[in-house]
Design a protein around this motif. Structure first.
Motif, short mmCIF file in Angstrom:
data_model
loop_
_atom_site.label_atom_id
_atom_site.label_comp_id
_atom_site.label_asym_id
_atom_site.label_seq_id
_atom_site.Cartn_x
_atom_site.Cartn_y
_atom_site.Cartn_z
N THR A 295 53.66 -61.08 46.12
CA THR A 295 52.88 -60.26 45.20
C THR A 295 53.33 -58.81 45.32
OG1 THR A 295 51.13 -59.86 46.80
CG2 THR A 295 50.90 -61.79 45.38
N THR A 296 53.20 -58.07 44.24
CA THR A 296 53.62 -56.67 44.23
C THR A 296 52.48 -55.79 43.75
OG1 THR A 296 54.47 -56.87 41.98
CG2 THR A 296 56.03 -57.26 43.79
N GLY A 297 52.65 -54.49 43.94
CA GLY A 297 51.66 -53.54 43.45
C GLY A 297 50.71 -53.10 44.54
N ALA A 298 49.61 -52.52 44.10
CA ALA A 298 48.61 -52.00 45.03
C ALA A 298 47.35 -52.85 44.95
CB ALA A 298 48.28 -50.55 44.69
N TRP A 299 46.52 -52.71 45.98
CA TRP A 299 45.25 -53.41 45.98
C TRP A 299 44.23 -52.62 45.17
CZ3 TRP A 299 45.21 -58.21 46.70
CH2 TRP A 299 45.95 -58.84 47.69
N THR A 300 44.32 -52.71 43.87
CA THR A 300 43.32 -52.09 43.00
C THR A 300 42.06 -52.93 43.07
OG1 THR A 300 44.02 -53.39 41.09
CG2 THR A 300 45.13 -51.26 41.43
N PRO A 301 40.92 -52.41 42.66
CA PRO A 301 39.71 -53.23 42.67
C PRO A 301 39.87 -54.53 41.87
CG PRO A 301 39.11 -50.94 42.40
CD PRO A 301 40.62 -51.00 42.35
N GLU A 302 40.61 -54.48 40.76
CA GLU A 302 40.82 -55.68 39.95
C GLU A 302 41.68 -56.70 40.70
OE1 GLU A 302 41.30 -52.54 38.81
OE2 GLU A 302 39.51 -52.42 37.56
N ASN A 303 42.75 -56.22 41.38
CA ASN A 303 43.59 -57.13 42.16
C ASN A 303 42.82 -57.73 43.33
OD1 ASN A 303 45.83 -56.84 40.56
ND2 ASN A 303 46.74 -55.23 41.81
N LEU A 304 42.04 -56.91 44.01
CA LEU A 304 41.22 -57.43 45.11
C LEU A 304 40.23 -58.46 44.61
CD1 LEU A 304 40.52 -54.21 47.20
CD2 LEU A 304 41.63 -56.29 48.01
N SER A 305 39.65 -58.22 43.45
CA SER A 305 38.71 -59.19 42.88
C SER A 305 39.40 -60.51 42.59
CB SER A 305 38.08 -58.63 41.59
OG SER A 305 37.27 -59.60 40.99
N GLY A 306 40.59 -60.45 42.00
CA GLY A 306 41.33 -61.68 41.73
C GLY A 306 41.68 -62.43 43.00
N PHE A 307 42.05 -61.70 44.04
CA PHE A 307 42.39 -62.33 45.32
C PHE A 307 41.16 -62.94 45.98
CE2 PHE A 307 43.33 -62.10 49.93
CZ PHE A 307 44.42 -62.97 49.94
N LEU A 308 40.05 -62.20 45.97
CA LEU A 308 38.83 -62.70 46.60
C LEU A 308 38.23 -63.87 45.85
CD1 LEU A 308 37.13 -59.35 47.62
CD2 LEU A 308 38.16 -61.05 49.14
N GLU A 309 38.46 -63.94 44.55
CA GLU A 309 37.92 -65.05 43.77
C GLU A 309 38.55 -66.37 44.19
OE1 GLU A 309 37.10 -66.32 39.14
OE2 GLU A 309 38.48 -64.69 39.56
N ASN A 310 39.87 -66.39 44.36
CA ASN A 310 40.57 -67.60 44.80
C ASN A 310 41.89 -67.20 45.43
OD1 ASN A 310 41.74 -70.08 45.18
ND2 ASN A 310 41.21 -70.86 43.15
N PRO A 311 41.91 -66.98 46.75
CA PRO A 311 43.13 -66.50 47.41
C PRO A 311 44.32 -67.45 47.24
CG PRO A 311 41.26 -66.28 48.88
CD PRO A 311 40.79 -67.05 47.69
N LYS A 312 44.10 -68.75 47.28
CA LYS A 312 45.20 -69.73 47.17
C LYS A 312 45.82 -69.73 45.78
CE LYS A 312 44.61 -71.67 51.27
NZ LYS A 312 45.48 -71.34 52.35
N GLU A 313 45.04 -69.41 44.76
CA GLU A 313 45.57 -69.35 43.40
C GLU A 313 46.25 -68.01 43.14
OE1 GLU A 313 43.49 -69.10 39.12
OE2 GLU A 313 43.06 -70.96 40.19
N TYR A 314 45.70 -66.93 43.68
CA TYR A 314 46.26 -65.59 43.47
C TYR A 314 47.61 -65.45 44.16
CZ TYR A 314 46.48 -60.49 43.21
OH TYR A 314 46.87 -59.20 42.96
#
Length: 170
Positions: free
Chosen positions: A123-142
């Motif tokens: 994965t690339t980029g920064a941990w924006t609130p939106e990216n963190l939300s996507g990761f926390l929703e389903n880490p294995k899918e993100y």
């Protein structure tokens, strides 16, 4: 101890009991089942449940940005208890997972001294609130292949509250 007559009585008793159970099942089928009925007639009495008249309620999803704008960091502190088993909020103190001090806005895989999985390194980029939300929703899918064993946090409001709490550690 057992002679032939005793064994005959036992076997006869078991066969008799089996016959009683089979006759009982047949009688129940005749009384309560569709034994001998065809599908060419209407049911005698129908209970109206209103399921045909029910209107499906459309749930309008609120954008994450709006949820994050009104997020409660105090509620996020309670949610943090799930995370603190593997992560720490002290700067540079990695646990099973990387430290999360200053994670909001930080570049991905930038915690010094932590060995990130290949899935997360992809994965690339920064941990924006939106990216963190996507990761926390389903880490294995993100990030397929991530070492994080957490199943995910389904409620968007809870994710926003947790990210707001993490944002206080900058």
């Amino acid at each position: 101890m057992f002679d032939t007559m005793t064994m005959t009585k036992i076997v006869g008793g078991l066969c008799g009991a089996l016959l009683i159970f089979l006759l009982g099942a047949w009688g129940a089928q005749v009384l309560y089942g569709d034994y001998g009925h065809k599908d060419d007639h209407a049911q005698a009495y129908t209970i109206d449940t209103g399921s045909e008249d029910a209107v499906e309620e459309v749930v309008e999803e609120v954008p994450f940005e709006e949820l994050y704008a009104v997020a409660d960091a105090g509620a996020g502190e309670r949610l943090w208890r799930q995370c603190q088993a593997c992560h720490k909020l002290d700067p540079g103190a990695n646990g099973v997972g990387p430290h999360l001090h200053g994670v909001v806005g930080r570049e991905k895989h930038a915690a010094d001294g932590y060995d990130y999985s290949d899935g997360l390194l992809a994965t690339t980029g920064a941990w924006t609130p939106e990216n963190l939300s996507g990761f926390l929703e389903n880490p294995k899918e993100y990030a397929p292949g991530t070492k994080m064993a957490y199943r995910g946090m389904g409620d968007a409001e809870d994710r926003a509250n947790l990210i707001a709490y993490l944002a206080t550690f900058q």
